[in-house]
Design an enzyme around this catalytic site. Structure first.
Site, PDB file in Angstrom:
ATOM      1  N   SER A 193      44.221  40.961  80.291  1.00 53.81           N
ATOM      2  CA  SER A 193      42.800  41.078  79.468  1.00 53.81           C
ATOM      3  C   SER A 193      43.586  42.409  79.795  1.00 53.81           C
ATOM      4  O   SER A 193      44.595  43.010  79.629  1.00 53.81           O
ATOM      5  CB  SER A 193      41.770  41.954  80.543  1.00 53.81           C
ATOM      6  OG  SER A 193      41.453  43.007  80.640  1.00 53.81           O
ATOM      7  N   HIS A 207      39.158  47.107  73.970  1.00 53.06           N
ATOM      8  CA  HIS A 207      39.879  45.959  74.986  1.00 53.06           C
ATOM      9  C   HIS A 207      39.578  44.852  74.554  1.00 53.06           C
ATOM     10  O   HIS A 207      39.216  44.015  73.506  1.00 53.06           O
ATOM     11  CB  HIS A 207      38.626  46.464  75.613  1.00 53.06           C
ATOM     12  CG  HIS A 207      38.440  45.570  76.267  1.00 53.06           C
ATOM     13  ND1 HIS A 207      37.186  44.211  76.351  1.00 53.06           N
ATOM     14  CD2 HIS A 207      38.123  44.273  77.606  1.00 53.06           C
ATOM     15  CE1 HIS A 207      37.513  43.319  77.224  1.00 53.06           C
ATOM     16  NE2 HIS A 207      37.872  43.793  78.220  1.00 53.06           N
ATOM     17  N   TYR A 210      40.461  37.182  78.076  1.00 49.16           N
ATOM     18  CA  TYR A 210      41.022  36.344  77.661  1.00 49.16           C
ATOM     19  C   TYR A 210      40.443  35.416  78.429  1.00 49.16           C
ATOM     20  O   TYR A 210      41.506  35.240  79.008  1.00 49.16           O
ATOM     21  CB  TYR A 210      41.263  35.215  75.895  1.00 49.16           C
ATOM     22  CG  TYR A 210      40.718  36.008  74.776  1.00 49.16           C
ATOM     23  CD1 TYR A 210      39.610  35.063  74.442  1.00 49.16           C
ATOM     24  CD2 TYR A 210      41.419  36.688  74.414  1.00 49.16           C
ATOM     25  CE1 TYR A 210      39.059  35.415  72.810  1.00 49.16           C
ATOM     26  CE2 TYR A 210      40.744  37.813  73.014  1.00 49.16           C
ATOM     27  CZ  TYR A 210      39.521  36.499  72.448  1.00 49.16           C
ATOM     28  OH  TYR A 210      38.890  37.728  71.467  1.00 49.16           O
ATOM     29  N   SER A 361      42.010  40.493  95.761  1.00 46.61           N
ATOM     30  CA  SER A 361      42.838  41.263  94.394  1.00 46.61           C
ATOM     31  C   SER A 361      43.428  42.409  94.559  1.00 46.61           C
ATOM     32  O   SER A 361      43.049  42.892  95.215  1.00 46.61           O
ATOM     33  CB  SER A 361      41.183  41.423  93.421  1.00 46.61           C
ATOM     34  OG  SER A 361      39.949  39.532  93.437  1.00 46.61           O
ATOM     35  N   ARG A 362      44.152  42.522  93.088  1.00 47.40           N
ATOM     36  CA  ARG A 362      44.595  43.842  93.303  1.00 47.40           C
ATOM     37  C   ARG A 362      43.504  45.081  92.590  1.00 47.40           C
ATOM     38  O   ARG A 362      43.597  44.614  91.135  1.00 47.40           O
ATOM     39  CB  ARG A 362      45.471  43.385  92.745  1.00 47.40           C
ATOM     40  CG  ARG A 362      46.966  44.555  92.534  1.00 47.40           C
ATOM     41  CD  ARG A 362      48.783  44.400  91.795  1.00 47.40           C
ATOM     42  NE  ARG A 362      49.472  44.354  91.911  1.00 47.40           N
ATOM     43  CZ  ARG A 362      49.991  45.583  91.062  1.00 47.40           C
ATOM     44  NH1 ARG A 362      49.159  46.295  90.617  1.00 47.40           N
ATOM     45  NH2 ARG A 362      51.179  46.596  91.488  1.00 47.40           N
TER      46      ARG A 362
END
Length: 403
Positions: A193, A207, A210, A361-362
Site C-alpha cells: 500500500s 495512491h 494490492y 496492527s501497527r
C-alpha cells in the site's frame, strides 16, 4: 570369499584404498588366492564407483547451495528489506500463490521506492521492519520532507492469526459468508500500500494498494480473494495527465479482459466518494475488491499487471510538473484538498478500518497515508470559473478519460 564379502561391505561404508591394497597383497599366491583377489578387486571397483558418485553428489550439493546463495543475494538486492516470511520459507513453497504474492508485493515496493527516490535525490527512504506478536509483520518505507515529496510511504504487510469479531462483521456486511469454529476464523492477509503526497500543488497525490486475503472456515475450506487499485488525486486538473494515467491503467486491464477497466473505473469513482461532501476524493483510476474468479492464477496475473503499471502511470506526471512554479494561493488550495483526503481515509476507507480493527496492527503504518499538513477552513468556496472550481466540477461529476 567371506573375507571378500566383508571387504565389499566395508567398501559400501567407505573403506580406504590402503585396506584394499593390504587385502590384495595378503591373498595366497596361485589358484588358492584367486577368489580373494577377485573379490578384493571387485570391492576396489565398487569403492571407485561409490567415490565417483559421492564426489558428484558433493559437487551437485555445492552447486545447488551456491545457486541458492546467489538467488538470496539477488533477492536481497532487489528488495528494500528481507521478506517477512523469510527467503528460505518462500523458496520452500515457491509454487504456492501466497509465496508468489509476497514476492510480488516486495518487488512492487522496491520498484516504486527506487523510482521515487530517483526523482528526489536529496532525500531517502527510512526502512522500518516490524513484527506482529499475533503473527507476521511488515516493512514500512517512508520518505519525508524531500524537495519533491512532502511525504511518500510504501508499506508491505504480511499478517496472520485470528480474525477479530469487528473485522469479521465488516466482511459479512459486504456479503461474505464466514463460518467460524468456536468463534475463531484463522486468516492470512498480505499487501502493498502506498500514498504519495508531493510538495508542489501541480503534482497530484497518488495512491495504490494490492492485496490478497485468505480465511479458513470451520470445515477447513478456505475462502480467498484479491483486492486493490490505483487512483490519482490532483489539486488542479490537467487533462493530459488524467488521460495518460487512465490509459496506462486501461492497458494493464485490457491484457486480461476488455470489460475490466470500465467496470473497475466506475467502482473506483463510487468507492472514493465522500458522502458528506458530495464529491470524489480524486479523479479515480481503478478499484476492485473481493475478486475470486475466474481462477486464483488468473486473478493473480491481473493483479501483477496492475502493480507493474504503477510506475509508468505516475512517474512521468511527477517528472513533468515537479519544477512548476506555484503561488501561495495554490498551496493553500492544496492544503484544503488534503483535508478532504484525510476525511475519506478516516471515515470511509476499508483498509484503514480493517487495520484499526485488527489486534496487533501497527498504527504508524496504517496512518502513513495521511499527509504531513492539511487545512480546514470554515465555509470555503472557490470563485466560479476558477481553476479550483474546475477540479471540483470533475470531482462531483466523474469523466470518461479514455474515449
Amino acid at each position: 570369499m567371506a573375507a571378500a564379502a566383508r571387504l565389499f561391505r566395508g567398501a559400501v561404508r567407505g573403506p580406504s584404498t590402503l585396506v584394499l591394497a593390504r587385502a590384495l597383497s595378503s591373498a595366497p599366491p596361485g589358484p588358492a588366492g584367486r577368489g580373494g583377489r577377485r573379490a578384493a578387486l571387485a570391492a576396489a571397483g565398487a569403492l571407485g564407483g561409490l567415490g565417483l558418485a559421492l564426489g558428484l553428489w558433493r559437487r551437485q550439493t555445492a552447486l545447488a547451495a551456491s545457486r541458492e546463495d546467489e538467488e538470496d543475494k539477488e533477492l536481497r538486492q532487489r528488495f528494500m528489506a528481507p521478506p517477512v516470511s523469510g527467503l528460505r520459507e518462500l523458496r520452500r513453497r515457491r509454487r504456492e500463490l501466497r509465496s508468489r504474492m509476497e514476492l510480488l508485493i516486495m518487488e512492487t515496493q522496491a520498484e516504486v521506492c527506487r523510482a521515487l527516490a530517483a526523482l528526489d535525490p536529496g532525500a531517502s527512504f527510512s526502512v522500518d521492519t516490524w513484527e506482529r506478536k499475533e503473527g507476521g509483520g511488515g516493512i514500512s518505507c517512508v520518505l519525508q520532507d524531500g524537495e519533491v515529496f512532502e511525504k511518500a510511504g510504501v508499506n508491505v504487510s504480511v499478517v496472520s492469526g485470528l480474525l477479530s469479531e469487528e473485522a469479521a462483521r465488516q466482511m459479512r456486511s459486504r456479503g461474505k459468508s464466514l463460518k467460524a469454529k468456536d468463534g475463531k476464523l484463522p486468516f492470512c492477509a498480505m499487501g502493498v500500500s502506498s500514498v504519495i503526497h508531493p510538495k508542489n500543488p501541480h503534482v497530484p497525490t497518488m495512491h495504490f494498494n494490492y492485496r490478497y486475503f485468505e480465511i479458513e472456515e470451520a470445515d477447513g475450506t478456505k475462502q480467498w480473494w484479491f483486492g486493490g487499485g490505483t487512483d490519482l488525486t490532483p489539486t488542479y486538473l490537467n487533462e493530459e495527465d488524467a488521460v495518460h494515467f487512465h490509459k496506462t491503467l486501461k492497458e494493464a486491464c485490457d491484457k486480461h479482459d476488455l470489460k475490466l477497466y470500465p467496470k473497475y473505473k466506475k467502482w473506483c469513482d463510487d468507492y472514493f466518494y465522500i458522502k458528506h461532501r458530495g464529491e470524489r476524493r480524486g479523479i479515480g483510476g481503478i478499484f476492485f475488491d473481493d475478486v475470486d474468479s475466474p481462477s486464483k492464477e488468473e486473478v493473480f496475473q491481473f493483479v501483477k499487471s496492475c502493480a507493474k503499471a504503477v510506475v509508468p502511470c505516475y512517474i512521468p506526471i511527477v517528472k513533468k510538473h515537479r519544477h512548476d512554479s506555484f503561488t501561495p494561493e495554490e498551496k493553500l488550495w492544496q492544503q484544503l484538498r488534503r483535508g478532504r483526503y484525510v476525511e475519506f481515509n478516516l471515515v470511509y476507507d476499508r483498509g484503514t478500518k480493517f487495520g484499526l480493527l485488527t489486534p496487533g496492527s501497527r498504527i504508524e503504518s496504517i496512518l502513513m497515508s495521511l499527509p504531513l499538513t492539511a487545512r480546514w477552513e470554515y465555509m470555503h468556496t472557490p470563485p466560479e470559473s476558477s481553476k479550483e472550481a474546475e477540479i471540483l466540477e470533475v470531482l462531483r461529476n466523474p469523466k470518461d478519460w479514455v474515449h
